[in-house]
Design an enzyme around this catalytic site. Structure first.
Site, mmCIF file in Angstrom:
data_model
loop_
_atom_site.group_PDB
_atom_site.id
_atom_site.type_symbol
_atom_site.label_atom_id
_atom_site.label_comp_id
_atom_site.label_asym_id
_atom_site.label_seq_id
_atom_site.Cartn_x
_atom_site.Cartn_y
_atom_site.Cartn_z
ATOM 1 N N ALA A 20 0.806 -1.207 0.000
ATOM 2 C CA ALA A 20 0.000 0.000 0.000
ATOM 3 C C ALA A 20 0.838 1.254 0.000
ATOM 4 C CB ALA A 20 -0.911 -0.029 1.223
ATOM 5 N N CYS A 21 0.162 2.391 -0.244
ATOM 6 C CA CYS A 21 0.843 3.676 -0.340
ATOM 7 C C CYS A 21 0.033 4.758 0.359
ATOM 8 C CB CYS A 21 1.046 4.062 -1.800
ATOM 9 S SG CYS A 21 1.865 2.805 -2.807
ATOM 10 N N THR A 22 0.609 5.947 0.440
ATOM 11 C CA THR A 22 -0.088 7.125 0.947
ATOM 12 C C THR A 22 0.195 8.266 -0.021
ATOM 13 O OG1 THR A 22 0.270 6.370 3.227
ATOM 14 C CG2 THR A 22 -0.413 8.669 2.912
ATOM 15 N N GLU A 112 -1.775 4.693 -6.255
ATOM 16 C CA GLU A 112 -2.318 4.510 -4.918
ATOM 17 C C GLU A 112 -3.257 3.319 -4.985
ATOM 18 O OE1 GLU A 112 -2.985 5.089 -0.926
ATOM 19 O OE2 GLU A 112 -1.657 6.322 -2.146
#
Length: 489
Positions: A20-22, A112
């Protein structure tokens, strides 16, 4: 961020996000220097060395792009614009580009990870085998687009015609706007122009809500975005009120309360301390906000390094790998980037890509201007095994060492890198002033100023990293000696 091995999980969209990412997007009216800012942490694997590359301009191309992640293909553009990318080591530097600028000053970050609703995916599932996915997006889109909006339109067209292999959000930026696109299902999507006086945060969820396809200046979307939802009973305009893209096409699950909500809540409260939202009320978080103070590149660096410092949820200072709140800064971050576009400056110095390799809380952001002619040696090598020639691994070795005793070692690294970034920022300003004084009459000398700063900055960063690694090894050696000393009385 994710790869094709997640296809099964993504298709069902019922598992906790594994990779996952932000993402943070900032309009130019609420940045400290009039910049558009696009930022993201790419989180996947700590042992995956990234290659930072410049792809040269190519003309008279023929053939097709072939994804390394699945069977997706797309015709190559006849003219491929020069662009930068941050590719995984095992893609032969041809895909999984992640982020960069092209020669026209258009930037993008992809992707994302988001998870579309289980109900909508029953009617329009992801096209796992031949749809577009993260592996393909940047390397297909960036070398051929002339504006941020064109990027959103092209990606949307591909989703409608060839399908999406997974759920994702993608941001595009130029000197006029930021556009953010989210998938709704295998063939549905929408994109929103980010208001110039607002910022936006996403953490592995669909965040867009309002859509008005009649207002093409601010909204884009698949042709049957709303009629599809009505047809399949996902939206009833008579009883459901105004169409809400998130409600129809995204989801809110139990794990979002600990995995996603805390990151959005923390950054919104960081930029708006007076906000009254509660951390568990993710469904009611504002989509766009005007920050309490104008945001700088340094503010975004701080945000991307956040791990709930000063709270019981800090997993590193509290030595708690089982902390339920997923921090923004995780050890498995492969790289972090901030794309800065300053519309009132020449693109060669106005567009800057700040890149930090590895864990942001223990990393250093290095500026790479659009006007560089080459990326210094060592940024384009490395595999999934540690080596001495890879810049990515040089940073990762220090970070791994610091994690052995985060409470004692991390402050040493952070203090040194903070001072380095502060000095680099001052050097940037000096170089930019000199550039502006000569670039019209002597563009070659002006470009040399950029490259010289790049070479000097990266060299100093690597020297500092070696020094810090040796400093921590010395401390660890002493600590180990004291722990297992066995000295006679």
């Amino acid at each position: 961020m994710k790869k094709q091995l997640l296809a099964g999980l993504i298709a069902t969209a019922i598992a906790s996000p594994a990779f996952a990412c932000t993402t943070i997007l900032v309009g130019n009216q609420v940045s400290s220097d009039g910049s558009f800012l696009v930022a993201r942490n790419e989180d996947y694997s700590a042992t995956n060395a990234k290659h930072f590359l410049i792809h040269p301009r190519k003309e008279n191309q023929r053939g097709e792009f072939h994804s390394n992640g699945n069977d997706f293909t797309y015709p190559l553009p006849e003219i491929s614009l020069r662009y930068t990318s941050l590719s995984d080591y095992d893609t032969q530097d041809r895909s999984m580009g992640e982020a960069g600028f092209n020669e026209l000053g258009v930037g993008m970050t992809a992707t994302e990870t988001i998870y579309n609703g289980q109900q909508v995916l029953k009617y329009d599932p992801y096209v796992l085998k031949t749809g577009i996915n993260e592996d393909s997006i940047e390397n297909v889109i960036l070398p051929r687009i002339h504006s941020a909006k064109e990027g959103a339109e092209l990606l949307g067209k591909i989703i409608e015609t060839k399908g999406a292999a997974e759920g994702f959000g993608v941001a595009f930026v130029d000197k006029h706007d930021i556009w953010y696109l989210e998938t709704g299902s295998g063939h549905q999507w929408m994109a929103r122009r980010i208001p110039h006086d607002k910022y936006f945060v996403s953490a592995n969820q669909g965040r867009l809500q309002k859509v008005d396809l009649k207002d093409s200046h601010n909204y884009l979307g698949s042709k049957d975005l709303i009629s599809f939802a009505i047809k399949h009973g996902l939206y009833n305009p008579k009883t459901d009120g105004a169409f809400n893209f998130h409600t129809v096409y995204s989801q809110d699950l139990k794990n979002d309360v600990t995995y996603n909500y805390p990151r959005v809540w923390t950054l919104q409260h960081k930029f708006n301390p007076g906000l009254a939202t509660k951390i568990g009320d993710g469904k009611s978080f504002p989509v766009f906000l005007k920050p309490a103070h104008k945001l700088s590149v340094q503010d975004l660096e701080s945000a991307l390094r956040n791990h709930y410092q000063g709270t019981p949820h800090d997993p590193y200072m509290n030595a708690n790998p089982n902390e339920p709140y997923r921090p923004i800064s995780v050890f498995r971050t492969q790289e972090s980037h901030i794309l800065q576009v300053r519309p009132d400056m020449p693109a060669e110095i106005g567009n800057v890509e700040y890149v930090a390799f590895g864990m942001t809380a223990l990393g250093v952001y290095l500026p790479f201007y659009q006007g560089i002619t080459q990326i210094p040696k060592g940024f384009d090598v490395g595999t999934n095994k540690a080596s001495n020639d890879s810049v990515a691994w040089k940073f990762r070795k220090l970070q791994t060492l610091a994690m052995v005793n985060y409470k004692q070692y991390a402050p040493i690294v952070q203090k040194a890198y903070h001072q380095f970034e502060k000095q680099t920022f001052a050097n940037q300003k000096k170089m930019e002033q000199r550039y502006l004084a000569i670039y019209k009459k002597d563009p070659k000398a002006a470009r040399e100023l950029i490259q010289n700063l790049e070479n000097k900055t990266t060299e100093q960063a690597l020297v500092l990293t070696d020094q810090l690694t040796n400093q921590l090894f010395t401390k660890l050696t002493h600590d180990t000696d004291m722990k297992y000393h066995f000295e006679g009385a």
